[in-house]
Design a protein around this motif. Structure first.
Motif: not given
Length: 687
Positions: A589-598, A622-630
């Motif tokens: 949820q992008p926001a120019e003002r207030g709370f945002y997260w991704h 090389t083995a495959g992989f999955v990463t999670a970011d926030a």
């Protein structure tokens, strides 16, 4: 979307007053405009080439490689936390032009990354143009161009003082960073002053602390613009970036080429720096706009080989690569519907490494002079022309360039085998490109481009005779022909409100590919197997890439993918070190003002297509992989002395996954692991 070139011509040619910094809303509107693709401001949607515009992460960012990783068509080749080189569509640092404020950064060292010679706290944005770019940027722009752009000194209609400040801390590498930019402007003068610093400790991977991955860095920036008249101004750009205590863990080697009593040898740089001195002028001349600049860019590096047994350096190399250059271009409209650019681009690069080596066992303390080459020089002079015009609803961009590149050195190699004659060579190169973009609807464009680019051999490929960390003794070749690429690309670009998407398919053929060829013989003095730098047969690269951002109610769903293949036709096998296919999926949820997260998932496939013959078995799967970011945070309006402020939290590698990218350097099976789980906090404000 129906193109109208004439109004854009008037806007580009006009000299307008602008404030030193744009508002947050203006930054959103301007994020689709770039200057690198055409040499002047243009909308990415109307550019017949795949591009990426990456905003500055502020003090929370570390090196440019962090910006590129996970973007469509982009990858990073790394030998440490600092040394992360851009890879564009499978083409590595030799085939990518890296620029700061439109001026190329030249160097010729095996370890490290020239793209890291700028603190991201002083960055305004990074522009990446994928595919051939030699028409505007000359030698090396086969894979594309990475342009790191710092804030401009811009005139304003009234006296304005402003700036921005950023602070960042990170847990995974116990880093502390800060950046400060100050601006002052009026109708006749504009000033930007900046300083940034970063203290990075060894980072923690899923295996624990990774030794020697920390470093210290600092950057200084000063830009000044003075109005000479209604239609002319002069500008000054001064920059200095310094890094200290940078190690390249991916270079650690033992065995062939490294005497057993020395143990493991690791390359590091006690100090390195980049300095830029530029003076330029912008003026309305006749019916057009002239821009010209003179510059000097110096890259100084201390390169050391450290012995794990002796606990000291046994190879010491100091070198400065100095590039003096001059550029000028004239932009005008010769007829309705045409925007013509003519220009000249001249630069002269000099390098004279001083290397001392301890090679007298068992003491290893004789400090013998052993320069890889002496007084190397590469000179380039180019003339180019580009025209943007319309045929009905279709917009075309056509260009051509002629370059003359000359290389020479006083001496190649050292000792009895040193060569002092036959080192001069001159290349004449013709580059060209043709792109077309056509609106299928008011929100969707289809485009195609075809182009020819080239890369002249660098100093090391021409003149250096020495042992390297791969266990071979490399022999340079001053008679190398330039690599020549022919590329074709087809794509779609869509934008409607907050919905954006792009898709590209490309094919590149490179003739006279430059690489080290295993000869099957050994070097008499060292006993190492020989690699001779040669022009090989052709290689081909082809692939698909795309990205999309889709608003769904209050959320935005985004994703991107890259699929790439490369083939070495001479050895009839996959091209060495190709990035694996990958996919990213995110929601926020992008926001120019207030709370945002991704939040985002990045999935990278196994890379089992390796170059067995070319690498002599040193490239592993090389083995495959999955990463999670926030990430999440809050954007404020005016707070105290700040016009706007924000606080952000970034969470990386949430599952603490143990992995490494395929393009990570290191001994086979013992490559440097990527950073593990970490949290970073950033505070940013503008005033």
């Amino acid at each position: 979307m129906v193109f109208r070139l004439r109004p854009s011509v008037l806007a580009i040619l006009g000299l307008s007053a602008a404030p030193a910094f744009h508002s947050a809303h203006a930054e959103v509107l301007l994020e689709t405009r770039l200057v690198t693709a055409k040499g002047y401001a243009a909308d990415a949607q109307d550019t017949p080439q795949a591009v990426e515009i990456l905003p500055s992460p502020g003090a929370g960012g570390a090196v440019v490689g962090d910006l590129l990783r996970g973007q469509p068509g982009l990858a990073v080749q790394s030998d440490g936390a600092w040394g992360q080189n851009p890879v564009l569509r499978g083409q590595k640092k030799e085939s990518v032009v890296v620029m700061v404020d439109g001026l190329r950064v030249n160097s010729a060292q095996p370890q490290g990354a020239i793209a890291s010679f700028l603190d991201l706290g002083l960055l305004e944005r990074a522009e990446v143009v994928k595919g051939p770019g030699s028409v505007l940027y000359g030698s090396g722009a086969m894979g594309g161009v990475v342009n790191l752009i710092t804030p401009e000194a811009r005139f304003s209609a009234e006296d304005i003082d402003g700036g921005r400040i950023g602070l960042g801390v990170g847990s995974v590498d116990r880093s502390v960073a800060g950046a400060l930019l100050l601006t002052r402007s009026n109708t006749d003068q504009a000033l930007v002053l900046g300083a940034a610093g970063r203290d990075v400790d060894d980072y923690r991977s899923a295996d624990g602390r990774e030794h020697r991955t920390g470093y210290d860095s600092g950057s200084l920036l000063a830009k000044y613009r003075h109005r000479l008249g209604d239609d002319a101004s002069v500008r000054l750009n001064l920059q200095r970036h310094t890094d200290r205590d940078v190690w390249y863990p991916g270079s650690a080697r033992s065995g062939a080429g490294i005497p057993k009593p020395l143990g493991v040898a690791t390359i590091h740089s006690p100090e390195q720096r980049r300095e830029l001195y530029e003076i330029g002028v912008d003026a309305a001349v006749g019916d057009g706009q002239l821009s010209a600049e003179l510059y000097r860019q110096e890259v100084f590096r201390q390169i050391r080989a450290h012995s794990s047994v002796k606990q000291r350096d046994y190879v010491r190399n100091d070198v400065t690569f100095v590039t003096d250059g001059a550029k000028a271009k004239y932009l005008f409209s010769p007829a309705a519907g045409h925007l013509l650019t003519v220009g000249v681009d001249v630069w002269n690069m000099r390098g004279d490494p001083e290397r001392y080596i301890d090679n007298n066992p068992p003491a290893f303390d004789n400090n013998q002079r052993n320069d890889p080459f002496d007084k190397g020089r590469i000179e380039s002079a180019g003339l180019f022309v580009q025209d943007e015009f319309e045929l009905g609803a279709t917009r075309l961009v056509a260009g051509a360039r002629y370059d003359r590149v000359r290389g020479d050195a006083r001496q190649k190699g050292s000792g009895p085998a040193a060569q002092t004659s036959g080192l001069e060579s001159t290349d004449n190169n013709l580059s060209w490109s043709l792109g077309a973009i056509h609106p299928l609807s008011g929100s969707l464009n289809v485009y195609a481009n075809v182009g020819r680019a080239y890369r002249a051999a660098d100093m090391r490929e021409r003149f250096e005779d020495s042992a390297r960390g791969d266990g071979y003794y490399h022999v340079g070749n001053p008679r190398l022909d330039p690599e020549v690429s022919t590329s074709v690309e087809f794509g779609l670009k869509g934008r409607e409100g907050r919905l954006r998407y792009q898709l590209a398919a490309f094919h590149t053929r490179i003739d006279d590919y430059i690489a080290g060829r295993i000869t099957g013989t050994t070097h008499s003095a060292t006993g190492l197997p020989l690699k001779r730098t040669e022009n090989l047969d052709k290689v081909t690269l082809y692939g698909l890439e795309g990205s999309a951002s889709l608003p769904v109610a209050a959320f935005v769903i985004d994703g991107s993918f890259t699929w790439l293949r490369g083939k070495n036709h001479q050895d009839d096998e996959p091209l060495y070190q190709m990035p694996a296919p990958e996919l990213t999926l995110g929601i926020g949820q992008p926001a120019e003002r207030g709370f945002y997260w991704h939040a985002q998932l990045r999935a990278v496939a196994e890379q089992d297509r390796v170059a067995t013959r070319f690498s002599n078995g040193t490239e592993d799967r090389t083995a495959g992989f999955v990463t999670a970011d926030a990430g999440f945070g809050w954007r404020f309006g005016a707070v105290a002395a700040f016009e706007a402020a924000s606080v952000g939290v970034t969470l990386r590698n949430l599952a603490d996954k143990r992995y490494h990218e395929h393009l990570t350097d290191g001994v086979s099976g013992n490559e440097l692991a990527a950073p593990g789980r970490g949290i970073a906090l950033s505070l940013n404000g503008s005033f």
